[in-house]
Design a protein around this motif. Structure first.
Motif, short mmCIF file in Angstrom:
data_model
loop_
_atom_site.label_atom_id
_atom_site.label_comp_id
_atom_site.label_asym_id
_atom_site.label_seq_id
_atom_site.Cartn_x
_atom_site.Cartn_y
_atom_site.Cartn_z
N MET A 130 0.82 -1.20 0.00
CA MET A 130 0.00 0.00 0.00
C MET A 130 0.86 1.26 0.00
SD MET A 130 -3.06 1.05 2.68
CE MET A 130 -2.07 1.91 3.91
N THR A 131 2.00 1.20 0.65
CA THR A 131 2.83 2.40 0.80
C THR A 131 4.02 2.44 -0.16
OG1 THR A 131 4.13 1.28 2.54
CG2 THR A 131 2.23 2.59 3.25
N ALA A 132 4.15 1.43 -1.01
CA ALA A 132 5.38 1.28 -1.81
C ALA A 132 5.54 2.33 -2.90
CB ALA A 132 5.43 -0.12 -2.44
N ASN A 133 4.45 2.84 -3.47
CA ASN A 133 4.60 3.70 -4.66
C ASN A 133 4.90 5.15 -4.32
OD1 ASN A 133 2.18 4.75 -3.80
ND2 ASN A 133 0.97 3.96 -5.52
N GLY A 134 4.91 5.50 -3.04
CA GLY A 134 5.26 6.85 -2.64
C GLY A 134 4.16 7.87 -2.80
N ALA A 135 2.98 7.47 -3.27
CA ALA A 135 1.88 8.42 -3.48
C ALA A 135 1.29 8.92 -2.17
CB ALA A 135 0.79 7.77 -4.33
N ARG A 136 1.46 8.14 -1.11
CA ARG A 136 0.92 8.47 0.22
C ARG A 136 -0.60 8.65 0.19
NH1 ARG A 136 5.22 9.41 3.56
NH2 ARG A 136 3.91 10.33 5.19
N ARG A 137 -1.24 7.93 -0.71
CA ARG A 137 -2.70 7.90 -0.81
C ARG A 137 -3.11 6.49 -1.22
NH1 ARG A 137 -2.39 13.48 -1.84
NH2 ARG A 137 -4.27 14.61 -1.15
N ALA A 138 -4.29 6.06 -0.75
CA ALA A 138 -4.80 4.73 -1.13
C ALA A 138 -6.27 4.64 -0.77
CB ALA A 138 -4.01 3.64 -0.40
N ASP A 139 -6.92 3.63 -1.32
CA ASP A 139 -8.26 3.24 -0.86
C ASP A 139 -8.04 2.16 0.19
OD1 ASP A 139 -10.82 2.38 -0.39
OD2 ASP A 139 -11.03 1.36 -2.31
N LEU A 140 -8.32 2.48 1.42
CA LEU A 140 -8.03 1.56 2.52
C LEU A 140 -8.84 0.27 2.41
CD1 LEU A 140 -6.23 1.50 5.07
CD2 LEU A 140 -8.26 2.18 6.37
N VAL A 141 -10.04 0.33 1.84
CA VAL A 141 -10.87 -0.86 1.71
C VAL A 141 -10.22 -1.85 0.74
CG1 VAL A 141 -13.10 -1.74 0.91
CG2 VAL A 141 -13.01 0.31 2.34
N ASP A 142 -9.92 -1.40 -0.47
CA ASP A 142 -9.38 -2.30 -1.49
C ASP A 142 -7.95 -2.74 -1.20
OD1 ASP A 142 -11.59 -2.65 -3.07
OD2 ASP A 142 -11.11 -1.04 -4.46
N SER A 143 -7.16 -1.84 -0.62
CA SER A 143 -5.73 -2.15 -0.45
C SER A 143 -5.44 -2.89 0.85
CB SER A 143 -4.90 -0.87 -0.52
OG SER A 143 -5.26 0.03 0.51
N PHE A 144 -6.35 -2.81 1.84
CA PHE A 144 -6.01 -3.36 3.14
C PHE A 144 -7.18 -4.03 3.86
CE2 PHE A 144 -5.01 -2.61 7.77
CZ PHE A 144 -3.97 -3.54 7.85
N ALA A 145 -8.27 -3.30 4.07
CA ALA A 145 -9.33 -3.81 4.93
C ALA A 145 -9.97 -5.08 4.40
CB ALA A 145 -10.40 -2.73 5.15
#
Length: 401
Positions: A130-145
């Protein structure tokens, strides 16, 4: 006395799906049981308030044996002989007692506790991605929850990784259908898939839970039938990821909305156990119980529920009842939230509660350690909510850190 009117929940509040709590509180102030029209159309009876909900959840006149009732289509677009439904959550004693006993033999605290290192490994991998691309943004549902509990329950049951995305789609449509046709198609697809998975486990058993369930036999020689294996696998897969995913999502939304509590938890990871319990109480992943069928005329809270009616017990309202929890609308991670009904009560209390708690604790703690500055990346009013009154959660949760 009979309910004299039908309350349209969306007429009471067009914002009901996003925030049903004021509506439930207003109804509870009038009476603990109401006949309502739900946002998706059907008329049902709602049970409100902590004491009345606990009583309803243990009332044998409110049945879960829809398959034997001849009324299954009243609640779901599936056939009574669908093996997906041959599980303990769709049964009453003595069938429920037998099925739960067989599953509990393998779904043990020891097996759950042993999962902790693997849950941590999956959590760390997902956060790294989730944090690898350096964008410091994500959809927490799709990427983690969602992928965290999906990976855990699929590994526990031995579901191949390539099949997990299809399974998530089927699960979404079964619990929060976009249409009756989509729900029926999901049941059919999963019903075709699970026998193939079970056959593969019979031919080459592993150390997973499904292999154990296939071969478990109790002292009297009883074992799960082929249909019951399909049903139990369905139940464990669906319930084993959907609720935990929304526990994580709803819990983080609550922290974002209460920055003082977020700062408190960031500063003391020892508070995470209590924080997870408060997340479950304050805005848990299951809004109402699965539907109960009134086997006879039932008077509950002074209101007559006619035989044949569909009844839902509002767990979310029970856990916001001031008669049980002081200042129930306040989110307080130091509160003693024990006794909440987020996992139900009585013989249908969630079998996977300990697994959900384990995953929730590891997920929340690890997320705040990895992304201490995490916050919401959109206004709460812009979020898309899961339809229906069973599962409570959002489709996406944009975050930044």
């Amino acid at each position: 006395m009979p309910a004299t009117t039908t309350v349209d929940l969306l007429r009471l509040s067009p914002d009901f799906v996003r925030d049903p709590y004021p509506v439930y509180a207003a109804l509870r102030a009038q009476a603990p049981v109401h006949r309502v029209r739900t946002p998706d159309g059907p008329e049902i009876y709602l049970v409100l308030g902590y004491g009345t909900c606990r009583a309803a959840l243990t009332d044998p006149r409110l049945s879960r044996d829809w398959r034997g009732s001849g009324r299954l289509r009243q609640i779901i677009n599936a056939d009574e002989d669908d093996p997906n439904l041959a599980h303990m959550s769709m049964s009453d004693p003595p069938d429920h007692t037998r099925l739960r006993r067989l599953v509990t033999r393998e779904f043990t605290p020891l097996r759950i506790d042993a999962l902790a290192p693997r849950v941590q490994e999956i959590t760390d991998r997902l956060l790294e991605e989730m944090t690898a691309n350096g964008a410091r943004r994500a959809d927490l549902v799709d990427s983690f929850a969602f992928p965290l509990p999906m990976s855990v329950i699929c590994e526990l049951l031995g579901v191949p990784e390539l099949d997990r995305q299809a399974f998530r789609h089927w699960s979404d449509e079964m619990l929060s259908p976009t249409s009756p046709q989509a729900q029926g198609a999901a049941y059919a697809s999963l019903g075709a898939y699970l026998p193939q998975l079970i056959a593969a486990k019979r031919a080459g058993p592993g150390d997973d839970l499904l292999s154990a369930l296939i071969h478990t036999v109790d002292e009297g020689g009883d074992r799960l039938s082929p249909a019951e294996l399909v049903g139990m696998c369905n139940l464990l897969l669906v319930a084993g990821h959907e609720t935990t995913a929304h526990l994580i999502g709803n819990g983080m939304r609550a922290l974002f909305a209460h920055p003082d509590q977020l700062r408190l938890l960031r500063g003391d990871a020892r508070l995470v156990d209590g924080a997870v319990e408060e997340m479950l109480r304050y805005d848990g992943p299951v809004e109402t119980s699965l539907e109960r069928l009134a086997l006879e005329d039932v008077e509950l809270g002074g209101v007559l529920i006619p035989a044949g009616s569909t009844v839902r017990v509002v767990l979310a309202d029970a856990d916001r009842d001031a008669a049980r929890f002081a200042r129930p609308g306040r989110f307080d991670i130091r509160r003693d939230a024990r006794g909440h009904l987020a996992f139900g009560h009585g013989l249908h209390h969630c079998l996977g509660a300990s697994l959900a708690r384990l995953e929730g604790r590891i997920a929340i703690r690890s997320l705040l350690e990895r992304c201490p500055d995490i916050t919401a990346d959109t206004d709460a009013g812009a979020l898309a909510w899961v339809p229906g009154m069973l599962v409570r959660g959002v489709r996406k949760l944009p975050v930044r850190w």
